[in-house]
Write a protein that holds these residues in place. Sequence first.
Motif, mmCIF file in Angstrom:
data_model
loop_
_atom_site.group_PDB
_atom_site.id
_atom_site.type_symbol
_atom_site.label_atom_id
_atom_site.label_comp_id
_atom_site.label_asym_id
_atom_site.label_seq_id
_atom_site.Cartn_x
_atom_site.Cartn_y
_atom_site.Cartn_z
ATOM 1 N N CYS A 70 51.008 33.648 52.363
ATOM 2 C CA CYS A 70 49.767 34.263 51.879
ATOM 3 C C CYS A 70 49.975 34.893 50.506
ATOM 4 O O CYS A 70 49.135 34.751 49.607
ATOM 5 C CB CYS A 70 49.270 35.316 52.867
ATOM 6 N N TYR A 71 51.091 35.583 50.337
ATOM 7 C CA TYR A 71 51.357 36.251 49.054
ATOM 8 C C TYR A 71 51.580 35.245 47.932
ATOM 9 O O TYR A 71 51.083 35.432 46.813
ATOM 10 C CB TYR A 71 52.562 37.173 49.198
ATOM 11 N N VAL A 72 52.314 34.177 48.231
ATOM 12 C CA VAL A 72 52.522 33.136 47.224
ATOM 13 C C VAL A 72 51.188 32.486 46.852
ATOM 14 O O VAL A 72 50.896 32.260 45.666
ATOM 15 C CB VAL A 72 53.521 32.077 47.737
ATOM 16 N N ALA A 73 50.356 32.206 47.859
ATOM 17 C CA ALA A 73 49.037 31.629 47.605
ATOM 18 C C ALA A 73 48.175 32.587 46.790
ATOM 19 O O ALA A 73 47.428 32.173 45.888
ATOM 20 C CB ALA A 73 48.345 31.300 48.932
ATOM 21 N N LEU A 74 48.281 33.876 47.093
ATOM 22 C CA LEU A 74 47.537 34.902 46.357
ATOM 23 C C LEU A 74 47.928 34.901 44.880
ATOM 24 O O LEU A 74 47.066 34.889 43.996
ATOM 25 C CB LEU A 74 47.830 36.259 47.000
ATOM 26 N N LEU A 75 49.239 34.894 44.624
ATOM 27 C CA LEU A 75 49.713 34.906 43.242
ATOM 28 C C LEU A 75 49.297 33.638 42.504
ATOM 29 O O LEU A 75 48.766 33.704 41.382
ATOM 30 C CB LEU A 75 51.237 35.046 43.214
ATOM 31 N N LEU A 76 49.533 32.483 43.118
ATOM 32 C CA LEU A 76 49.223 31.211 42.453
ATOM 33 C C LEU A 76 47.725 31.063 42.214
ATOM 34 O O LEU A 76 47.289 30.657 41.133
ATOM 35 C CB LEU A 76 49.750 30.044 43.288
ATOM 36 N N GLY A 77 46.921 31.397 43.233
ATOM 37 C CA GLY A 77 45.477 31.240 43.114
ATOM 38 C C GLY A 77 44.883 32.131 42.048
ATOM 39 O O GLY A 77 44.082 31.687 41.210
ATOM 40 N N ASN A 78 45.263 33.409 42.056
ATOM 41 C CA ASN A 78 44.694 34.336 41.069
ATOM 42 C C ASN A 78 45.236 34.079 39.672
ATOM 43 O O ASN A 78 44.512 34.238 38.684
ATOM 44 C CB ASN A 78 44.955 35.780 41.505
ATOM 45 N N LEU A 79 46.506 33.662 39.569
ATOM 46 C CA LEU A 79 47.032 33.280 38.256
ATOM 47 C C LEU A 79 46.328 32.042 37.725
ATOM 48 O O LEU A 79 46.069 31.932 36.518
ATOM 49 C CB LEU A 79 48.542 33.030 38.344
ATOM 50 N N LEU A 80 46.005 31.122 38.624
ATOM 51 C CA LEU A 80 45.274 29.911 38.230
ATOM 52 C C LEU A 80 43.921 30.270 37.633
ATOM 53 O O LEU A 80 43.530 29.762 36.572
ATOM 54 C CB LEU A 80 45.095 28.995 39.444
ATOM 55 N N ILE A 81 43.203 31.179 38.303
ATOM 56 C CA ILE A 81 41.907 31.617 37.784
ATOM 57 C C ILE A 81 42.083 32.356 36.466
ATOM 58 O O ILE A 81 41.356 32.110 35.490
ATOM 59 C CB ILE A 81 41.200 32.521 38.818
ATOM 60 N N LEU A 82 43.050 33.259 36.431
ATOM 61 C CA LEU A 82 43.254 34.082 35.238
ATOM 62 C C LEU A 82 43.579 33.227 34.019
ATOM 63 O O LEU A 82 42.963 33.383 32.949
ATOM 64 C CB LEU A 82 44.392 35.075 35.516
ATOM 65 N N ILE A 83 44.515 32.290 34.173
ATOM 66 C CA ILE A 83 44.917 31.440 33.045
ATOM 67 C C ILE A 83 43.791 30.483 32.662
ATOM 68 O O ILE A 83 43.524 30.256 31.476
ATOM 69 C CB ILE A 83 46.203 30.669 33.393
ATOM 70 N N SER A 84 43.104 29.935 33.667
ATOM 71 C CA SER A 84 42.012 28.992 33.393
ATOM 72 C C SER A 84 40.897 29.654 32.587
ATOM 73 O O SER A 84 40.345 29.058 31.653
ATOM 74 C CB SER A 84 41.442 28.441 34.704
ATOM 75 N N ILE A 85 40.569 30.874 32.935
ATOM 76 C CA ILE A 85 39.508 31.585 32.216
ATOM 77 C C ILE A 85 39.968 31.964 30.814
ATOM 78 O O ILE A 85 39.252 31.759 29.828
ATOM 79 C CB ILE A 85 39.071 32.833 33.002
#
Length: 304
Positions: free
Chosen positions: A31-46
């Motif tokens: 869950c924590y790895v998914a949390l980091l990857l998912g939110n980093l994906l959004i952050l970098i994409s934006i």
Amino acid sequence: MESQKNVSEFILLGLSFQNIQLFCFVLFLNCYVALLLGNLLILISIRCSPIFYQPMNYFLSHLSFMDICFASCVTPKFIGDLLVKRKTISYSNCMSQVFAMHFIGMNEVLILTIMAFDCYVAICKPLHYMIIMNKTKCNFLILAAWAGGAAHSFPQFFIAILPPFCGPNEINHYFCDIFPLLKISLCTDTYITGVLVLANSGLVTLVTFMVLFVSYVIILFTLRSHSAEGRRKALSTCGSHITEIVVFFGPAIFSYLRPPTTFPEDKVFALFYTIIAPVFNPLIYTLRNTEMKSAMRKVWCQAS
């Protein structure tokens, strides 16, 4: 009796899943790895696409950053503690955790409120949107969220450090929070302190939730006059936001809007706003947001 200055560490009792500790370790680590990857994906994409300059996506990038920080205050230690029998945290780290959780948590609450205001302006005041939500005002709103987080967290921090801890140093939780700390402060009357926590955390959370609820009632009422396509697009954006509010605010209201006591269910409800909500944010805001999916494809396809 021990005085406050003699307390060097606390023992965290953690979750009551003694027989499935390894399973919980694997589950929450994923869950924590998914949390980091998912939110980093959004952050970098934006940040790497033109949609960064759109107010809603600008606020969403800050929300993703707050999600990473909020979960990282608790989750790494919680996951590591699942592998050890004696779970301890130093006095200074415990108090730092209280401050960080309330500072970042209130920041998230205020950013969600700002995003609701953005939705309201976009749907109810479309002709004035670019004037109301210009870059200067967006930056000011984010600064106001940080200031609000500080105004909320410093009183909570002082409430945590002032009572003397002269009883058992066992905290019936998997992280340091106000109510579990007050429970082990046995040599002083914590009733007034509990009322202050209720006013500072519980009522603030409830009032914010009610403001958000009323805002979305007005938004949904206004959508009746829009075209079918306009309603679909607006509901897609607002639906994501409403889902996030329910997942985050429901457990938070249960945890703080009550007399200063603790329940066994607190630890389970805390999982929702410390781990589960930040994990689902990327799914909530990408699967229902066509513009976000398009930006992610452009950024990551070009990168590859």
